[in-house]
Design a protein around this motif. Structure first.
Motif, PDB file in Angstrom:
ATOM      1  N   ARG A 193      37.867  45.126  55.608  1.00 37.68           N
ATOM      2  CA  ARG A 193      38.750  44.084  54.793  1.00 37.68           C
ATOM      3  C   ARG A 193      38.222  43.528  53.691  1.00 37.68           C
ATOM      4  O   ARG A 193      37.114  43.052  53.543  1.00 37.68           O
ATOM      5  CB  ARG A 193      39.095  43.048  55.648  1.00 37.68           C
ATOM      6  N   VAL A 194      38.910  43.531  52.349  1.00 37.55           N
ATOM      7  CA  VAL A 194      38.407  43.314  51.141  1.00 37.55           C
ATOM      8  C   VAL A 194      39.347  42.161  50.495  1.00 37.55           C
ATOM      9  O   VAL A 194      40.361  42.337  50.480  1.00 37.55           O
ATOM     10  CB  VAL A 194      37.791  44.053  50.240  1.00 37.55           C
ATOM     11  N   LEU A 195      38.789  41.027  49.903  1.00 39.12           N
ATOM     12  CA  LEU A 195      39.512  39.999  49.118  1.00 39.12           C
ATOM     13  C   LEU A 195      38.966  39.941  47.923  1.00 39.12           C
ATOM     14  O   LEU A 195      37.627  39.630  47.715  1.00 39.12           O
ATOM     15  CB  LEU A 195      39.765  38.708  50.070  1.00 39.12           C
ATOM     16  N   PHE A 196      39.846  39.962  46.890  1.00 40.25           N
ATOM     17  CA  PHE A 196      39.415  39.538  45.648  1.00 40.25           C
ATOM     18  C   PHE A 196      39.783  38.355  45.031  1.00 40.25           C
ATOM     19  O   PHE A 196      40.949  38.079  45.366  1.00 40.25           O
ATOM     20  CB  PHE A 196      40.223  40.721  44.724  1.00 40.25           C
ATOM     21  N   ALA A 197      38.729  37.519  44.976  1.00 39.00           N
ATOM     22  CA  ALA A 197      39.216  36.067  44.770  1.00 39.00           C
ATOM     23  C   ALA A 197      38.942  35.645  43.252  1.00 39.00           C
ATOM     24  O   ALA A 197      37.865  36.018  42.919  1.00 39.00           O
ATOM     25  CB  ALA A 197      38.248  35.236  45.559  1.00 39.00           C
ATOM     26  N   SER A 198      39.987  35.344  42.583  1.00 41.05           N
ATOM     27  CA  SER A 198      39.740  34.554  41.206  1.00 41.05           C
ATOM     28  C   SER A 198      39.279  33.169  41.461  1.00 41.05           C
ATOM     29  O   SER A 198      39.871  32.512  41.724  1.00 41.05           O
ATOM     30  CB  SER A 198      40.875  35.012  40.414  1.00 41.05           C
ATOM     31  N   THR A 199      38.177  32.923  41.127  1.00 43.45           N
ATOM     32  CA  THR A 199      37.625  31.502  41.056  1.00 43.45           C
ATOM     33  C   THR A 199      38.145  30.530  40.183  1.00 43.45           C
ATOM     34  O   THR A 199      38.636  31.296  39.064  1.00 43.45           O
ATOM     35  CB  THR A 199      36.138  31.360  41.292  1.00 43.45           C
ATOM     36  N   LYS A 200      37.734  29.337  40.412  1.00 49.03           N
ATOM     37  CA  LYS A 200      38.296  28.320  39.194  1.00 49.03           C
ATOM     38  C   LYS A 200      39.695  28.315  38.908  1.00 49.03           C
ATOM     39  O   LYS A 200      40.154  28.253  38.078  1.00 49.03           O
ATOM     40  CB  LYS A 200      37.391  28.935  37.964  1.00 49.03           C
ATOM     41  N   ALA A 201      40.511  28.534  40.125  1.00 47.83           N
ATOM     42  CA  ALA A 201      41.880  28.365  40.180  1.00 47.83           C
ATOM     43  C   ALA A 201      42.203  27.160  39.606  1.00 47.83           C
ATOM     44  O   ALA A 201      43.391  26.976  39.035  1.00 47.83           O
ATOM     45  CB  ALA A 201      42.537  28.636  41.494  1.00 47.83           C
ATOM     46  N   ASP A 202      41.502  26.023  39.809  1.00 51.71           N
ATOM     47  CA  ASP A 202      41.820  24.689  39.585  1.00 51.71           C
ATOM     48  C   ASP A 202      41.807  24.578  37.862  1.00 51.71           C
ATOM     49  O   ASP A 202      42.019  23.241  37.393  1.00 51.71           O
ATOM     50  CB  ASP A 202      40.925  23.845  40.186  1.00 51.71           C
ATOM     51  N   HIS A 203      41.209  25.279  37.283  1.00 49.43           N
ATOM     52  CA  HIS A 203      41.035  25.264  35.549  1.00 49.43           C
ATOM     53  C   HIS A 203      42.306  25.758  35.268  1.00 49.43           C
ATOM     54  O   HIS A 203      42.052  25.733  33.903  1.00 49.43           O
ATOM     55  CB  HIS A 203      39.762  26.049  35.267  1.00 49.43           C
ATOM     56  N   VAL A 204      43.347  26.296  35.979  1.00 49.32           N
ATOM     57  CA  VAL A 204      44.503  26.400  35.118  1.00 49.32           C
ATOM     58  C   VAL A 204      45.566  25.614  35.939  1.00 49.32           C
ATOM     59  O   VAL A 204      45.233  25.451  37.004  1.00 49.32           O
ATOM     60  CB  VAL A 204      45.034  27.829  35.176  1.00 49.32           C
ATOM     61  N   THR A 205      46.829  25.297  35.441  1.00 53.63           N
ATOM     62  CA  THR A 205      47.770  24.595  35.993  1.00 53.63           C
ATOM     63  C   THR A 205      48.393  25.293  37.481  1.00 53.63           C
ATOM     64  O   THR A 205      48.327  26.695  37.241  1.00 53.63           O
ATOM     65  CB  THR A 205      48.869  24.525  35.286  1.00 53.63           C
ATOM     66  N   ALA A 206      48.682  24.841  38.455  1.00 53.09           N
ATOM     67  CA  ALA A 206      49.181  25.493  39.486  1.00 53.09           C
ATOM     68  C   ALA A 206      50.310  26.515  39.091  1.00 53.09           C
ATOM     69  O   ALA A 206      50.280  27.521  39.948  1.00 53.09           O
ATOM     70  CB  ALA A 206      49.763  24.484  40.484  1.00 53.09           C
ATOM     71  N   ASN A 207      51.011  26.172  38.404  1.00 54.28           N
ATOM     72  CA  ASN A 207      52.244  27.314  38.227  1.00 54.28           C
ATOM     73  C   ASN A 207      51.626  28.730  37.374  1.00 54.28           C
ATOM     74  O   ASN A 207      52.131  29.736  37.385  1.00 54.28           O
ATOM     75  CB  ASN A 207      52.914  26.776  37.383  1.00 54.28           C
ATOM     76  N   GLN A 208      50.328  28.597  37.153  1.00 56.37           N
ATOM     77  CA  GLN A 208      49.513  29.781  36.652  1.00 56.37           C
ATOM     78  C   GLN A 208      48.833  30.780  37.581  1.00 56.37           C
ATOM     79  O   GLN A 208      48.286  31.827  37.331  1.00 56.37           O
ATOM     80  CB  GLN A 208      48.735  29.402  35.349  1.00 56.37           C
ATOM     81  N   HIS A 209      48.682  29.886  38.903  1.00 55.64           N
ATOM     82  CA  HIS A 209      48.019  30.765  39.795  1.00 55.64           C
ATOM     83  C   HIS A 209      48.500  32.227  40.322  1.00 55.64           C
ATOM     84  O   HIS A 209      47.945  33.113  40.475  1.00 55.64           O
ATOM     85  CB  HIS A 209      48.102  29.950  41.384  1.00 55.64           C
ATOM     86  N   HIS A 210      49.846  32.274  40.276  1.00 53.96           N
ATOM     87  CA  HIS A 210      50.540  33.744  40.485  1.00 53.96           C
ATOM     88  C   HIS A 210      50.029  34.577  39.537  1.00 53.96           C
ATOM     89  O   HIS A 210      49.729  35.699  39.816  1.00 53.96           O
ATOM     90  CB  HIS A 210      51.746  33.505  40.807  1.00 53.96           C
ATOM     91  N   ASN A 211      49.934  34.063  38.336  1.00 50.25           N
ATOM     92  CA  ASN A 211      49.626  34.902  37.107  1.00 50.25           C
ATOM     93  C   ASN A 211      48.236  35.369  37.321  1.00 50.25           C
ATOM     94  O   ASN A 211      47.803  36.495  36.765  1.00 50.25           O
ATOM     95  CB  ASN A 211      49.842  34.362  35.667  1.00 50.25           C
ATOM     96  N   LEU A 212      47.511  34.306  37.899  1.00 51.33           N
ATOM     97  CA  LEU A 212      45.857  34.746  37.812  1.00 51.33           C
ATOM     98  C   LEU A 212      45.805  35.621  38.960  1.00 51.33           C
ATOM     99  O   LEU A 212      44.955  36.639  38.728  1.00 51.33           O
ATOM    100  CB  LEU A 212      45.039  33.351  38.328  1.00 51.33           C
ATOM    101  N   ASP A 213      46.610  35.730  39.955  1.00 51.86           N
ATOM    102  CA  ASP A 213      46.712  36.907  41.120  1.00 51.86           C
ATOM    103  C   ASP A 213      47.073  38.413  40.430  1.00 51.86           C
ATOM    104  O   ASP A 213      46.153  39.087  40.304  1.00 51.86           O
ATOM    105  CB  ASP A 213      47.605  36.575  42.171  1.00 51.86           C
TER     106      ASP A 213
END
Lengths: 479, 343
Positions: free
Chosen positions: A343-363
């Protein structure tokens, strides 16, 4: 001792060590449930903070409600967690890291310069069901290691010969910014007759220059990732060793002829072999060949900030690293003998450095970066997922009213100056940016200083999605 | 930049130069090029469903005419009869008349209250359905900021119930970073814990009860009545737990839906049931045929209860029901074992 010495003389040091490790594992794994979590990431991607926060939240999981999406903790089934890192020869500096984060003016932990291990024993109540027969509670041992991300880049060298390595480096040094930065060094290499007899002073001088070069490329404004060999960037306990006087032979065209024995080229070849056998291989065998789950941490924002060259370099480095891991289904028997990552998870860190509505875009953006690796893993039948996380929150969501419009923005302390700022950091692209996107100063993500992480009474607002990550990585193990 | 195209270009060939000219090919239209201005995009239109709609409407109209006329006739007949009853009782004696009129007023009032309750229950049931669809949509949605509507509706749904406090607490704990999907999952997990627990207990109690009752009842024909009675009571209770006013109309609608869902249960549930049945037969083999029937009835009640939970829960549930069914089967067998006098 006698037996082990004799075995070593027959089979070679590394193999005996490997065998011994396997046997210890076997004994442990047949008694208890074990999970080895690989935390993979290039340097500065937030491995140490991630491990610190994860361990800190797990140590308090039995009483704080800080992990609402982690079923085990949310159901109140955690009896307690114990930190067994002290048993290791190089324990993870958890106390220092947490102290740094829980001060009145908290700061991020120092970047890792050596290797350290965490071992947690999580004691939990079994879920109702057949397994209750084995007793009401059970223990899961969770192993995580922390290491400098620079060393990770040595792993691809395991599968390359000296010539192949030089060729791949030659292609790298043909492109900017490496070409300009290394121009002087490259010219020097060209002027030398590599078939001439070994000259230690010359090699030492060239390798020192190469190390300086790597340091320059590593720092701002270049901030490249694919820098090999990793120990030349960060020697660790090998400071000053002759093995590190190693550099790729970057010549205008590849040399294919056999190197005469005792020549400069031959010496470099020998050193490369030794480096592979004595530095990389033990490191790989000891820590990297036996993982069950993997978290790949990627700092997308940093690379977006620094432009195309940095971005492409990181992409290349990531895909090179991911090829060095064992992937495949791990059944019970296969796990006993040779564990595979399932099982592998790719995590983009520092999600708090963008606004919450951008989290999906970060994914989505991370998916684009790792899509090749993800496809290969899918072919092997491995679960993969992308997730935007923040191990320790540094910002607070806020709203601003600009020109009659409500704009969600972030409030936090700048990392460099310490002053409080509020900003809307812009949007994460959902497509890989083309060359014309890079020129417009489009991405300007600011680094924030961390919020204070209390040493007790943790809340779910101290992280973003750390609990979902835990659930995805370990949830099926707590039966 | 003159880029070489990656595809084979169309080539014009003189037909007379061909060795074997195909007859059919001569008749077919040759390829032509058009400029981009000449063409319009083909828009795929869904086939209009006119005929079926009209049919449905006609059918619906006749049904409505029938319904309205029947209701009008019945109301008229009953009204006239009631009037005649009142008239007759007054002619008989003023006291009898007043008694009858008081009776009629009480009847009208209680009827109105019943009707209002039924309507309220129905409205709440519809509300739950709407909440569920909304939540399902949000679960598919990866963005952020669309969950406010759902939160408001949820708060309105639980305005006057005891479940309001846990809901408010859970909403307070929502993190600003959660996406819509996570908001729904969080609430489903943390806001309804208390109610889920109560509903599960209720299902378990009624299932075990009906199982034991059927196993112990002396008359076989009585069993169906027993099970039906327990099931109806259970539906009413579950509905009340999840904040749906337990009126007769709501109960009836719920029952219809539950039965519908049970009849069209998916393969997985059939498999689970087969498993339970196997478990039951092995467990009850040592008991008796009656006990086996009791177990069957209990499991049926349990399935009804779980369906009702699924329908009354304002947020779609993601928990696994298999454990509950197993524990119910175990519970029934245990009770029967205890209640067995001698063996």
């Amino acid at each position: 001792m006698g037996v082990s010495k004799r075995l070593k003389s027959w089979m070679g040091d590394v193999r005996v060590d490997d065998l011994r490790n396997r046997l210890t594992d076997l004994a442990e794994q047949s008694m208890d449930r074990h999970l080895r979590l690989a935390v993979t990431g290039l340097s500065q991607s937030g491995k140490t903070v991630f491990i610190t926060a994860l361990v800190h939240h797990l140590l308090h999981a039995h009483k704080s409600g800080s992990l609402p999406f982690f079923e085990l903790a949310a159901n109140g089934r955690v009896v307690g967690t114990r930190d067994l890192s002290a048993e290791s020869s190089s324990p993870f500096p958890l106390r220092d890291a947490i102290e740094g984060l829980s001060q009145p003016s908290p700061h991020w932990p120092q970047s890792t310069r050596g290797l350290s291990e965490v071992r947690l024993a999580i004691r939990y109540r079994r879920a109702p069901g057949l397994r209750r027969v084995f007793g009401d509670s059970s223990t899961l041992f969770l192993d995580i290691i922390d290491y400098p991300g620079e060393w990770l880049l040595d792993l691809p060298m395991l599968e390359q010969s000296f010539e192949q390595w030089c060729e791949s480096q030659r292609q790298l040094f043909m492109k900017e910014p490496r070409r300009t930065v290394a121009a002087g060094w490259l010219q020097k290499l060209q002027r030398i007759d590599w078939n001439s007899p070994r000259d230690d002073a010359l090699l030492q001088e060239l390798s020192r220059e190469y190390s300086t070069l790597l340091q320059i490329l590593r720092r701002d404004p270049h901030a490249l990732s694919l820098l090999q060999p990793g120990r030349c960037v960060l020697p660790g306990d090998m400071e000053g060793s002759e093995l590190l006087q190693l550099f790729p032979l970057v010549l205008p065209e590849p040399v294919s002829s056999e190197a005469p024995e005792g020549s400069l080229r031959w010496t470099l070849q020998q050193r490369y072999e030794q480096y592979r056998q004595q530095v990389i291989r033990p490191f790989y065998v000891r820590y990297f060949s036996r993982f069950d789950r993997q978290v790949v941490l990627v700092d997308c924002l940093k690379t977006l900030n620094r432009g195309e060259a940095c971005f492409n370099d990181m992409k290349q480095a990531l895909s090179a690293i991911l090829q060095s891991f064992n992937y495949g289904r791990s059944g019970f028997l296969r796990r006993l003998f040779s564990p595979r990552i399932d099982r592998v998870l790719f995590a983009s860190t520092k999600a708090d450095h963008v606004t919450a509505n951008q989290h999906h875009n970060l994914d989505r953006f991370l998916e684009l970066i790792v899509q090749d690796a993800q496809r290969d893993m899918g072919f092997e039948g491995i679960d993969t997922r992308c997730m935007a996380i923040a191990s320790v929150r540094a910002t607070q969501a806020a709203q601003a009213h600009v020109d009659g419009q409500t704009l969600s923005c972030l409030r936090g302390l700048r990392k460099d100056t310490g002053e409080e700022v509020a900003l809307f950091p812009g949007e994460i692209p959902t497509e890989l940016p083309g060359s014309e996107d890079w020129t417009q100063d489009r991405f300007r993500f600011v680094d924030f200083a961390p919020h204070r992480l209390p040493s007790a009474d943790l809340k779910s607002s101290h992280h973003i999605r750390l609990d979902q990550l835990l659930e995805y990585m370990t949830g099926d193990q707590f039966q | 930049m003159s880029e070489q195209p990656r595809y084979q270009k169309a080539v014009w060939v003189d037909p007379s130069q061909l060795d074997t000219a195909d007859k059919a090919a001569e008749n077919s239209m040759s390829a032509q090029e058009f400029s981009l201005q000449q063409i319009t995009d083909v828009v795929e239109e869904p086939p209009a469903a006119v005929t079926t709609q009209r049919l449905a409407r006609r059918k619906g109209r006749w049904r409505r005419v029938f319904g309205v006329s029947l209701t009008a006739t019945l109301i008229g007949a009953v009204g006239v009869e009631l009037y005649r009853l009142l008239d007759w009782s007054y002619t008989l004696h003023p006291a009898a008349g007043s008694v009858v009129s008081v009776l009629l007023v009480v009847l009208a009032l209680s009827g109105a209250v019943q009707g209002w309750l039924a309507l309220k229950g129905l409205r709440q049931l519809r509300n739950v359905e709407r909440l569920q669809t909304q939540a399902r949509e949000l679960l598919q949605h990866k963005g952020q900021g669309h969950a406010a509507g759902l939160l408001k509706s949820l708060q309105a749904h639980y305005k006057e119930s005891a479940a309001r406090q846990p809901l408010e607490d859970a909403i307070l704990q929502l993190d600003s970073a959660y996406s819509d999907e996570e908001v729904v999952r969080f609430l489903s997990r943390h806001a309804l814990t208390e109610q889920d627990l109560r509903a599960r207990r209720c299902v378990q109690r009624y299932s075990v009860e009906s199982g034991v009752l059927v196993a112990l009842s002396p008359w076989a024909s009585f069993d169906m009545l027993l099970v039906g009675w327990r099931n109806l009571r259970m539906l009413r209770e579950i509905a009340a737990i999840y904040g749906v006013a337990p009126g007769a109309a709501a109960q009836w609608t719920l029952l219809k839906r539950v039965m519908h869902n049970l009849a069209f249960a998916g393969l997985s549930e059939v498999a689970i049931d087969a498993g339970s049945a196997a478990l039951g037969s092995s467990l009850t083999a040592s008991l008796s045929a009656r006990a086996g029937q009791g177990l069957g009835a209990g499991l049926f009640t349990a399935r009804t209860g779980l369906q009702a939970m699924r329908l009354c829960r304002p947020l779609p549930s993601e928990s696994h029901d298999q454990n509950l069914i197993k524990s119910i089967a175990g519970g029934i067998v245990e009770r029967l074992g205890k209640s067995r006098p001698i063996d």
